[in-house]
Scaffold this motif. Structure first.
Motif, mmCIF file in Angstrom:
data_model
loop_
_atom_site.group_PDB
_atom_site.id
_atom_site.type_symbol
_atom_site.label_atom_id
_atom_site.label_comp_id
_atom_site.label_asym_id
_atom_site.label_seq_id
_atom_site.Cartn_x
_atom_site.Cartn_y
_atom_site.Cartn_z
ATOM 1 N N PRO B 20 -96.384 -87.350 44.496
ATOM 2 C CA PRO B 20 -97.463 -87.852 45.350
ATOM 3 C C PRO B 20 -97.886 -89.271 44.970
ATOM 4 O O PRO B 20 -98.203 -90.072 45.856
ATOM 5 C CB PRO B 20 -98.612 -86.867 45.104
ATOM 6 N N ILE B 21 -97.868 -89.548 43.643
ATOM 7 C CA ILE B 21 -98.267 -90.888 43.222
ATOM 8 C C ILE B 21 -97.232 -91.902 43.711
ATOM 9 O O ILE B 21 -97.571 -92.985 44.184
ATOM 10 C CB ILE B 21 -98.425 -90.945 41.687
ATOM 11 N N TYR B 22 -95.968 -91.503 43.662
ATOM 12 C CA TYR B 22 -94.931 -92.390 44.181
ATOM 13 C C TYR B 22 -95.138 -92.623 45.676
ATOM 14 O O TYR B 22 -95.039 -93.757 46.160
ATOM 15 C CB TYR B 22 -93.525 -91.821 43.938
ATOM 16 N N GLY B 23 -95.470 -91.553 46.385
ATOM 17 C CA GLY B 23 -95.704 -91.667 47.823
ATOM 18 C C GLY B 23 -96.780 -92.692 48.121
ATOM 19 O O GLY B 23 -96.621 -93.569 48.981
ATOM 20 N N LEU B 24 -97.870 -92.609 47.356
ATOM 21 C CA LEU B 24 -98.986 -93.531 47.547
ATOM 22 C C LEU B 24 -98.554 -94.962 47.243
ATOM 23 O O LEU B 24 -98.824 -95.889 48.009
ATOM 24 C CB LEU B 24 -100.131 -93.110 46.630
ATOM 25 N N THR B 225 -113.649 -98.048 56.017
ATOM 26 C CA THR B 225 -112.590 -98.844 56.629
ATOM 27 C C THR B 225 -111.704 -97.965 57.500
ATOM 28 O O THR B 225 -111.276 -98.361 58.580
ATOM 29 C CB THR B 225 -111.729 -99.514 55.555
ATOM 30 N N ALA B 226 -111.458 -96.788 57.034
ATOM 31 C CA ALA B 226 -110.572 -95.905 57.763
ATOM 32 C C ALA B 226 -111.133 -95.568 59.135
ATOM 33 O O ALA B 226 -110.395 -95.368 60.081
ATOM 34 C CB ALA B 226 -110.334 -94.629 56.975
ATOM 35 N N SER B 227 -112.459 -95.538 59.240
ATOM 36 C CA SER B 227 -113.017 -95.113 60.509
ATOM 37 C C SER B 227 -113.287 -96.289 61.459
ATOM 38 O O SER B 227 -113.152 -96.140 62.661
ATOM 39 C CB SER B 227 -114.307 -94.319 60.274
ATOM 40 N N SER B 228 -113.635 -97.452 60.940
ATOM 41 C CA SER B 228 -114.074 -98.538 61.821
ATOM 42 C C SER B 228 -112.919 -99.283 62.502
ATOM 43 O O SER B 228 -112.835 -99.315 63.719
ATOM 44 C CB SER B 228 -114.956 -99.525 61.051
ATOM 45 N N SER B 229 -112.008 -99.839 61.704
ATOM 46 C CA SER B 229 -110.984 -100.685 62.326
ATOM 47 C C SER B 229 -109.633 -99.980 62.392
ATOM 48 O O SER B 229 -108.635 -100.479 61.905
ATOM 49 C CB SER B 229 -110.864 -102.009 61.553
ATOM 50 N N GLY B 230 -109.634 -98.799 62.981
ATOM 51 C CA GLY B 230 -108.379 -98.069 63.147
ATOM 52 C C GLY B 230 -107.821 -97.585 61.833
ATOM 53 O O GLY B 230 -108.533 -97.558 60.826
ATOM 54 N N TYR B 231 -106.574 -97.210 61.812
ATOM 55 C CA TYR B 231 -105.959 -96.715 60.595
ATOM 56 C C TYR B 231 -105.203 -97.831 59.886
ATOM 57 O O TYR B 231 -104.079 -98.137 60.236
ATOM 58 C CB TYR B 231 -105.005 -95.564 60.911
ATOM 59 N N GLU B 232 -105.845 -98.401 58.860
ATOM 60 C CA GLU B 232 -105.138 -99.393 58.054
ATOM 61 C C GLU B 232 -104.553 -98.671 56.850
ATOM 62 O O GLU B 232 -105.033 -98.806 55.726
ATOM 63 C CB GLU B 232 -106.097 -100.496 57.617
ATOM 64 N N LEU B 233 -103.523 -97.891 57.111
ATOM 65 C CA LEU B 233 -103.032 -96.997 56.063
ATOM 66 C C LEU B 233 -102.453 -97.737 54.866
ATOM 67 O O LEU B 233 -102.633 -97.328 53.724
ATOM 68 C CB LEU B 233 -101.979 -96.038 56.643
ATOM 69 N N GLY B 234 -101.768 -98.848 55.101
ATOM 70 C CA GLY B 234 -101.182 -99.626 53.993
ATOM 71 C C GLY B 234 -102.269 -100.123 53.057
ATOM 72 O O GLY B 234 -102.173 -99.996 51.834
ATOM 73 N N LEU B 235 -103.329 -100.629 53.663
ATOM 74 C CA LEU B 235 -104.447 -101.144 52.877
ATOM 75 C C LEU B 235 -105.093 -100.014 52.069
ATOM 76 O O LEU B 235 -105.407 -100.172 50.891
ATOM 77 C CB LEU B 235 -105.451 -101.753 53.851
ATOM 78 N N LEU B 236 -105.273 -98.875 52.722
ATOM 79 C CA LEU B 236 -105.884 -97.734 52.031
ATOM 80 C C LEU B 236 -105.012 -97.258 50.878
ATOM 81 O O LEU B 236 -105.508 -96.907 49.802
ATOM 82 C CB LEU B 236 -106.095 -96.575 53.012
ATOM 83 N N ALA B 237 -103.704 -97.258 51.084
ATOM 84 C CA ALA B 237 -102.798 -96.830 50.020
ATOM 85 C C ALA B 237 -102.883 -97.777 48.835
ATOM 86 O O ALA B 237 -102.903 -97.347 47.675
ATOM 87 C CB ALA B 237 -101.364 -96.759 50.538
ATOM 88 N N ALA B 238 -102.974 -99.068 49.113
ATOM 89 C CA ALA B 238 -103.099 -100.045 48.028
ATOM 90 C C ALA B 238 -104.414 -99.841 47.290
ATOM 91 O O ALA B 238 -104.454 -99.836 46.047
ATOM 92 C CB ALA B 238 -103.017 -101.464 48.587
ATOM 93 N N ALA B 239 -105.495 -99.635 48.047
ATOM 94 C CA ALA B 239 -106.796 -99.406 47.416
ATOM 95 C C ALA B 239 -106.750 -98.136 46.572
ATOM 96 O O ALA B 239 -107.253 -98.101 45.447
ATOM 97 C CB ALA B 239 -107.880 -99.297 48.472
#
Lengths: 352, 267
Positions: B20-24, B225-239
């Motif tokens: 899972p950590i690799y996935g993230l 962030t996840a709720s306001s400006s759509g799904y910024e999944l890459g950014l969330l994964a980095a965070a």
């Protein structure tokens, strides 16, 4: 320093730990507290140190009442059975710590620490941490810390009990020499009568929170004032029995009889008590003959320790040589009536 | 199993744990479009853009700063308060000591949601809302009992005779406590700090309730962030990947002590 316990008692909750005790220790010498575990040796020491406050009574040093005085303000050092050193300090810092707290100069601390480290053979270990030392070295560090302080009262609570046999003997020989020149009053707690005899000085025999007797070690051993004192000061346990005097004979049940000793000569006929040390009870030789039945025979080195049922009592014979017996074997044992100690009905020694 | 095959089981185990950590991590190097496009084991277009956004945009990196500030305050506060308390529990018998000790622990059993609303009202009333100290204090409710519990175990492992020896040597209580006792239980303090740090770092509900802008924690930033400006999944994964870092650093320092803590049965 003279230290006196005056009518001291200690109760924890409702449970008495020390019954009323008055004791004046011999200043500037070895004072031994001899007793089994739970006899109150450690508690007495803690009272003397001020770590425990007596429920009643007072503790006086050099004639002044110090009951309730803060531990820090007393001139006391203590060494425990369980090798207590400051784990995060090196051996040097450990020994130096009481001097540092006292505010001595660097030069003086250095000089003193090295002197006592030398005396206790710790010089090569000065930079190590306590956990990197052997048990014997750890206890030497604790002793050095107690010595360097130059306390007037030094309490040693079974300091050798956790050491192996060799180290114990070595350190026991050194101890009296270490404290010889300091002029400190030393209190030494032990469970072993032999250790008390080797250290000499004065001894207080303790039993179940009471001081039974206090006096010169050798004289307590030779002439214990009471049966209890004799029991405390004997290992293996002392042999006791009820005897009855009639005319010019004393009778030990039906198993032995001998001529009335001088101690009892003037006293009326009746029941008395006799005590005899195990090493005076032998398998051969002359004297009074006793019939008994072997319970168990153990060999310790070149000695045999034989438990024998004699007229309802279990007696112990500590005798030279290796002897083996089987359970239930009939046996004849001998003792010299001159070695017996006689006690009256209240278990007080009948002395001449 | 032969000697040469012994590595298989631990290797599989570690792979399984790391998956899972690799996935993230691999997601954090992808663009959001690639993540939404389908599954790939390696990033097709390797990008550091997500990390660049986090390290340049104050709304992102201040989340980390805020979290670290209140976590550090809380850890120091909890340990400082718990040290004397744990000493008292380990060294003295007093009326109700065992009940008090248990009561402290019950604070840890209550769910944070129970406290969220009253805390919000209380901190607003005393003008502490949206400050770092507010979250740090709120987390003390859970961390002080935990710290007392862990430290008491370590302290009880130190013989009482050590204290007495120091007093006989002439040490005052506080000098003994700071110069001798604290170094003696340094391992325990390390373990305690680790647990306080980790709890405060991952706690979201109270931290989110008690802050709005100035002291907003990273976890709250991530949810918003996840709720306001759509799904910024890459950014969330980095965070998300970056939130692992502080814990990993702390673990590195206390890894040897943790085993000791387990041995004492308190961790």
């Amino acid at each position: 320093m003279s230290i006196e316990l005056r009518n001291v008692t200690l109760r924890v909750g409702a449970e008495p730990h020390i019954y009323e005790t008055s004791l004046t220790l011999k200043p500037g010498g070895f004072n031994i507290l001899l007793g089994t575990t739970l006899s109150g040796k450690t508690t007495l020491m803690r009272l003397m140190a001020g770590l425990e406050k007596p429920t009643t009574g007072e503790i006086r040093t050099n004639g002044t009442n110090v009951t309730g005085l803060a531990v820090q303000k007393r001139s006391v050092a203590m060494v425990y059975q369980s090798f207590i050193n400051y784990p995060s300090f090196s051996v040097f810092e450990n020994i130096a710590s009481p001097l540092k707290v006292a505010g001595l100069g660097k030069q003086e601390i250095n000089e003193k620490v090295h002197r006592f480290a030398d005396l206790l053979k710790l010089t090569p270990m000065l930079n190590r941490l306590p956990r990197e030392l052997s048990g014997g070295q750890q206890q030497r560090t604790a002793l050095a810390r107690a010595l360097v302080k130059g306390a007037e009262l030094v309490l040693l609570d079974e300091p050798l009990a956790n050491l192996d046999y060799k180290l114990r003997e070595e350190l026991r020989d050194e101890l009296p020499k270490l404290f010889e020149d300091t002029g400190s009053t030393v209190v030494y707690a032990t469970t072993e009568p032999l250790e008390a005899l080797m250290l000499g000085g004065h001894t207080a025999t303790l039993k179940e929170g009471r001081v039974v007797q206090f006096g010169k070690t050798a004289s307590i051993y030779r002439r214990p004032a009471t049966m209890e004192s004799a029991e405390v000061f004997s290992d293996p346990p002392i042999n006791t029995a009820v005897i009855s005097k009639s005319g010019d004979q004393v009778q030990l049940g039906s198993v032995a009889s001998w001529k009335v000793p001088r101690e009892l000569a003037e006293l009326p006929d009746g029941d008395y008590k006799v005590a005899l040390r195990p090493h005076h009870l032998l398998l051969d030789g002359g004297g009074v003959e006793v019939n008994g039945m072997v319970q168990i025979a153990e060999i310790s080195g070149s000695e045999s320790i034989i438990r024998i049922r004699v007229n309802g009592n279990v007696w112990v014979s500590q005798t030279q040589g290796i002897h083996s017996f089987v359970y239930g074997e009939k046996i004849r044992i001998y003792f010299d009536a001159g070695n017996c100690m006689y006690f009256d009905a209240d278990e007080n020694l009948i002395d001449l | 199993m032969t000697r040469s095959k012994k590595w298989i089981v631990p290797t599989l185990y570690i792979l399984f744990l790391m998956l899972p950590i690799y996935g993230l991590l691999s997601m954090s190097f992808k663009t959001t479009n690639e993540i939404l496009g389908g599954f790939s084991f390696f990033p097709q277009e390797f990008t550091l853009d997500n990390y660049i956004v986090i390290f340049t945009d104050p709304t992102w990196y201040m989340g980390y700063v805020n979290s670290i500030i209140y976590v550090v305050i809380n850890t120091l506060l909890s340990v400082t308060v718990a040290l004397p308390a744990a000493y008292a529990f380990s060294r003295y018998r007093f009326l109700g000591d065992k009940h008090l000790f248990f009561w402290l622990l019950t604070n840890r059993m209550a769910p944070p949601a129970v406290f969220a609303l009253p805390f919000f009202q209380l901190y607003s009333a005393i003008n502490l809302f949206d400050t770092h100290i507010a979250v740090a204090l709120a987390h003390c409710l859970f961390n002080i009992p935990l710290a007392v519990w862990i430290l008491e175990g370590f302290m009880s492992g130190v013989p009482k005779e050590l204290d007495e020896t120091a007093f006989l040597d002439g040490y005052s209580f506080w000098r003994f406590f700071i110069r001798i006792f604290i170094p003696t239980i340094a391992a325990g303090i390390g373990v305690t700090m680790f647990f306080c740090f980790m709890y405060s770092w991952v706690e979201l509900l109270l931290a989110k309730t008690l802050t709005s802008v100035e002291a907003k924690p990273i976890a709250a930033t991530m949810t918003r962030t996840a709720s306001s400006s759509g799904y910024e999944l890459g950014l969330l994964a980095a965070a998300g990947s970056l939130t692992i870092v502080p814990g990993a650093i702390v673990i590195y320092f206390v890894r040897n002590y943790i085993a000791k803590g387990f041995a004492l049965g308190r961790v």
